[in-house]
Design a protein around this motif. Structure first.
Motif, PDB file in Angstrom:
ATOM      1  N   SER A 192       0.828  -1.190   0.000  1.00 37.12           N
ATOM      2  CA  SER A 192       0.000   0.000   0.000  1.00 37.12           C
ATOM      3  C   SER A 192       0.866   1.246   0.000  1.00 37.12           C
ATOM      4  O   SER A 192       1.666   1.444   0.909  1.00 37.12           O
ATOM      5  N   PRO A 193       0.735   2.124  -1.022  1.00 31.35           N
ATOM      6  CA  PRO A 193       1.578   3.323  -1.067  1.00 31.35           C
ATOM      7  C   PRO A 193       1.027   4.403  -0.153  1.00 31.35           C
ATOM      8  O   PRO A 193       0.086   5.113  -0.477  1.00 31.35           O
ATOM      9  N   ALA A 194       1.633   4.550   1.005  1.00 33.61           N
ATOM     10  CA  ALA A 194       1.178   5.564   1.965  1.00 33.61           C
ATOM     11  C   ALA A 194       1.295   6.969   1.392  1.00 33.61           C
ATOM     12  O   ALA A 194       0.630   7.893   1.861  1.00 33.61           O
ATOM     13  N   ALA A 195       2.133   7.128   0.364  1.00 30.27           N
ATOM     14  CA  ALA A 195       2.307   8.448  -0.236  1.00 30.27           C
ATOM     15  C   ALA A 195       1.032   8.952  -0.892  1.00 30.27           C
ATOM     16  O   ALA A 195       0.908  10.142  -1.180  1.00 30.27           O
ATOM     17  N   CYS A 196       0.090   8.053  -1.168  1.00 25.68           N
ATOM     18  CA  CYS A 196      -1.170   8.484  -1.787  1.00 25.68           C
ATOM     19  C   CYS A 196      -2.031   9.269  -0.813  1.00 25.68           C
ATOM     20  O   CYS A 196      -2.924  10.005  -1.226  1.00 25.68           O
ATOM     21  N   ARG A 197      -1.786   9.099   0.471  1.00 27.11           N
ATOM     22  CA  ARG A 197      -2.616   9.739   1.483  1.00 27.11           C
ATOM     23  C   ARG A 197      -2.093  11.133   1.823  1.00 27.11           C
ATOM     24  O   ARG A 197      -0.891  11.351   1.959  1.00 27.11           O
ATOM     25  N   ASN A 198      -3.003  12.058   1.966  1.00 24.33           N
ATOM     26  CA  ASN A 198      -2.681  13.387   2.498  1.00 24.33           C
ATOM     27  C   ASN A 198      -1.576  14.095   1.730  1.00 24.33           C
ATOM     28  O   ASN A 198      -0.769  14.823   2.321  1.00 24.33           O
ATOM     29  N   ALA A 199      -1.508  13.903   0.427  1.00 25.78           N
ATOM     30  CA  ALA A 199      -0.523  14.616  -0.383  1.00 25.78           C
ATOM     31  C   ALA A 199      -1.006  16.044  -0.606  1.00 25.78           C
ATOM     32  O   ALA A 199      -2.125  16.265  -1.091  1.00 25.78           O
ATOM     33  N   THR A 200      -0.188  17.011  -0.254  1.00 17.33           N
ATOM     34  CA  THR A 200      -0.572  18.407  -0.395  1.00 17.33           C
ATOM     35  C   THR A 200       0.593  19.214  -0.945  1.00 17.33           C
ATOM     36  O   THR A 200       1.748  18.824  -0.862  1.00 17.33           O
ATOM     37  N   CYS A 201       0.238  20.360  -1.508  1.00 15.19           N
ATOM     38  CA  CYS A 201       1.220  21.348  -1.956  1.00 15.19           C
ATOM     39  C   CYS A 201       0.600  22.710  -1.704  1.00 15.19           C
ATOM     40  O   CYS A 201      -0.324  23.113  -2.421  1.00 15.19           O
ATOM     41  N   GLY A 202       1.063  23.403  -0.696  1.00  8.52           N
ATOM     42  CA  GLY A 202       0.436  24.666  -0.331  1.00  8.52           C
ATOM     43  C   GLY A 202      -1.011  24.442   0.063  1.00  8.52           C
ATOM     44  O   GLY A 202      -1.321  23.612   0.915  1.00  8.52           O
ATOM     45  N   VAL A 203      -1.926  25.134  -0.608  1.00  8.18           N
ATOM     46  CA  VAL A 203      -3.355  24.998  -0.300  1.00  8.18           C
ATOM     47  C   VAL A 203      -4.011  23.876  -1.091  1.00  8.18           C
ATOM     48  O   VAL A 203      -5.196  23.607  -0.918  1.00  8.18           O
ATOM     49  N   HIS A 204      -3.242  23.219  -1.951  1.00 10.58           N
ATOM     50  CA  HIS A 204      -3.802  22.211  -2.840  1.00 10.58           C
ATOM     51  C   HIS A 204      -3.707  20.813  -2.225  1.00 10.58           C
ATOM     52  O   HIS A 204      -2.671  20.436  -1.685  1.00 10.58           O
ATOM     53  N   THR A 205      -4.772  20.048  -2.359  1.00  4.55           N
ATOM     54  CA  THR A 205      -4.758  18.623  -2.039  1.00  4.55           C
ATOM     55  C   THR A 205      -4.557  17.850  -3.330  1.00  4.55           C
ATOM     56  O   THR A 205      -5.270  18.073  -4.314  1.00  4.55           O
ATOM     57  N   VAL A 206      -3.593  16.958  -3.336  1.00  2.00           N
ATOM     58  CA  VAL A 206      -3.287  16.172  -4.531  1.00  2.00           C
ATOM     59  C   VAL A 206      -3.782  14.755  -4.312  1.00  2.00           C
ATOM     60  O   VAL A 206      -3.297  14.041  -3.432  1.00  2.00           O
ATOM     61  N   ALA A 207      -4.767  14.347  -5.100  1.00  2.00           N
ATOM     62  CA  ALA A 207      -5.373  13.024  -4.947  1.00  2.00           C
ATOM     63  C   ALA A 207      -5.595  12.412  -6.323  1.00  2.00           C
ATOM     64  O   ALA A 207      -5.438  13.072  -7.354  1.00  2.00           O
ATOM     65  N   TYR A 208      -5.966  11.143  -6.318  1.00  2.00           N
ATOM     66  CA  TYR A 208      -6.236  10.384  -7.545  1.00  2.00           C
ATOM     67  C   TYR A 208      -7.185  11.163  -8.449  1.00  2.00           C
ATOM     68  O   TYR A 208      -8.160  11.723  -7.976  1.00  2.00           O
ATOM     69  N   PRO A 209      -6.898  11.254  -9.769  1.00  2.00           N
ATOM     70  CA  PRO A 209      -5.854  10.528 -10.507  1.00  2.00           C
ATOM     71  C   PRO A 209      -4.517  11.259 -10.597  1.00  2.00           C
ATOM     72  O   PRO A 209      -3.661  10.867 -11.346  1.00  2.00           O
ATOM     73  N   PHE A 210      -4.353  12.347  -9.844  1.00  2.00           N
ATOM     74  CA  PHE A 210      -3.082  13.076  -9.831  1.00  2.00           C
ATOM     75  C   PHE A 210      -2.169  12.539  -8.732  1.00  2.00           C
ATOM     76  O   PHE A 210      -2.626  11.898  -7.789  1.00  2.00           O
ATOM     77  N   TRP A 211      -0.893  12.833  -8.833  1.00  2.00           N
ATOM     78  CA  TRP A 211       0.068  12.399  -7.833  1.00  2.00           C
ATOM     79  C   TRP A 211       1.264  13.336  -7.882  1.00  2.00           C
ATOM     80  O   TRP A 211       1.468  14.051  -8.863  1.00  2.00           O
ATOM     81  N   LEU A 212       2.024  13.378  -6.794  1.00  2.00           N
ATOM     82  CA  LEU A 212       3.176  14.270  -6.709  1.00  2.00           C
ATOM     83  C   LEU A 212       4.437  13.585  -7.208  1.00  2.00           C
ATOM     84  O   LEU A 212       4.866  12.575  -6.649  1.00  2.00           O
ATOM     85  N   GLN A 213       5.045  14.130  -8.243  1.00  2.00           N
ATOM     86  CA  GLN A 213       6.268  13.552  -8.791  1.00  2.00           C
ATOM     87  C   GLN A 213       7.417  13.619  -7.798  1.00  2.00           C
ATOM     88  O   GLN A 213       8.230  12.712  -7.716  1.00  2.00           O
ATOM     89  N   ASN A 214       7.521  14.714  -7.054  1.00  2.00           N
ATOM     90  CA  ASN A 214       8.655  14.892  -6.148  1.00  2.00           C
ATOM     91  C   ASN A 214       8.292  14.528  -4.719  1.00  2.00           C
ATOM     92  O   ASN A 214       8.817  15.078  -3.771  1.00  2.00           O
ATOM     93  N   SER A 215       7.371  13.569  -4.556  1.00  2.00           N
ATOM     94  CA  SER A 215       6.987  13.105  -3.228  1.00  2.00           C
ATOM     95  C   SER A 215       7.832  11.906  -2.822  1.00  2.00           C
ATOM     96  O   SER A 215       8.687  11.992  -1.964  1.00  2.00           O
ATOM     97  N   SER A 216       7.623  10.764  -3.452  1.00  2.00           N
ATOM     98  CA  SER A 216       8.414   9.565  -3.183  1.00  2.00           C
ATOM     99  C   SER A 216       8.246   8.626  -4.358  1.00  2.00           C
ATOM    100  O   SER A 216       7.356   8.800  -5.196  1.00  2.00           O
ATOM    101  N   ALA A 217       9.092   7.615  -4.408  1.00  2.00           N
ATOM    102  CA  ALA A 217       9.030   6.670  -5.525  1.00  2.00           C
ATOM    103  C   ALA A 217       7.697   5.946  -5.563  1.00  2.00           C
ATOM    104  O   ALA A 217       7.153   5.669  -6.634  1.00  2.00           O
ATOM    105  N   SER A 218       7.140   5.638  -4.395  1.00  2.00           N
ATOM    106  CA  SER A 218       5.881   4.903  -4.359  1.00  2.00           C
ATOM    107  C   SER A 218       4.703   5.742  -4.804  1.00  2.00           C
ATOM    108  O   SER A 218       3.641   5.215  -5.093  1.00  2.00           O
TER     109      SER A 218
END
Length: 279
Positions: free
Chosen positions: A20-46
């Motif tokens: 389970s990729p924990a990186a999918c949870r609670n991904a944010t950038c400033g005021v933005h929440t990043v969730a499926y189908p988007f993802w953060l490239q500079n977050s983690s490999a998972s």
């Protein structure tokens, strides 16, 4: 004691929990929440498994969210997950004042028919023609002022992209077609459709951005999230197919979390109560 025939299934689910990729949870950038189908490239490999290929976002200085499209960057203004739209503006606009009389763009937005993203119905186009040979017959053009690197040539803007072929004939140095929100483009036109209102600029219209729509397998993802899972789209390097996956505490599934059903649906065996079988 639990029925013996249930134990192997439960053990398999929990054995897969590490995937389970924990990186999918609670991904944010400033005021933005990043969730499926988007993802953060500079977050983690998972984080690669958290969304569609090509929809990886960059977070700059933990404040600015960027969507790269081909070789160009677009600033994310907003993501509306309920309506499946993302609002963007060309990152080039950031380098010019919104009051600039000559915003200089460098790239056309090109979206393939099979892209995850498509232009929204609320979008329209305006065309910027830079450093062209003067042509008085362009009655539908607005001449831009204050453009750099101009001598005897001129730059223009048109409220659609139908002029682009003719623009090459008149030896324009650069032609850029920019998507904008149609409502803002119409606000540029005066009562007699001859001059833009004095209190608005083309930079303002570009800064207001445009919208792209996306399909996110919303039924599947909603079902997953209602059972406390989070949605993903794992990338399999050994296969060209990628399937929707619901990541659960118990491990990944293809549907939702917490419910196990027999094939004939005559008996329900639920790890997590309150959720019904048969989804």
């Amino acid at each position: 004691m639990p029925p013996l025939f249930l134990l192997p299934v439960v053990l398999v689910l929990f054995a897969a929990a590490d995937a389970s990729p924990a990186a999918c949870r609670n991904a944010t950038c400033g005021v933005h929440t990043v969730a499926y189908p988007f993802w953060l490239q500079n977050s983690s490999a998972s984080a690669l498994d958290c969304g569609y290929p090509g929809l990886g976002l960059l977070c700059l200085n933990n404040t600015t969210l960027i969507l790269p499209i081909r070789t160009h960057q677009y600033k994310v203004l907003d993501i509306e997950y309920g309506t499946h739209t993302i609002s963007l503006t060309d990152a080039d606009v950031e380098y010019y004042s919104t009051n600039s009389s000559c915003p200089h763009l460098h790239a056309n937005l090109t979206i393939d028919d099979n892209s995850w993203l498509q232009l929204a119905a609320s979008d329209s186009n305006i065309a910027f023609l830079y450093n062209c040979k003067s042509n008085d017959s362009w009655t539908s053009a607005w001449k831009l002022t204050g453009c750099a690197a101009e001598s005897e040539n001129s730059s223009y803007v048109f409220l659609d992209d139908s002029i682009t072929g003719e623009a090459y004939y008149y030896e324009c140095e650069t032609v850029v077609v920019a998507p904008v929100l149609d409502i803002h483009k119409k606000a540029m036109v005066g009562v007699y459709e001859s001059l833009p209102p004095a209190n608005r600029s083309f930079g303002e219209v570009l800064s207001a951005g445009f919208k792209l729509t996306y399909s996110a397998h919303s039924d599947k993802c909603g079902k997953c999230e209602r059972t406390n899972g989070w949605c993903g789209y794992p990338h399999n390097e050994t296969s060209t197919t990628m399937d929707f996956t619901c990541f659960c505490e118990e491990g990944p599934t293809k549907s939702h979390c917490g419910v196990l059903c027999l094939a004939n649906h005559t008996v329900e065996m639920c790890i997590t109560p309150l959720f019904a079988c048969g989804w």
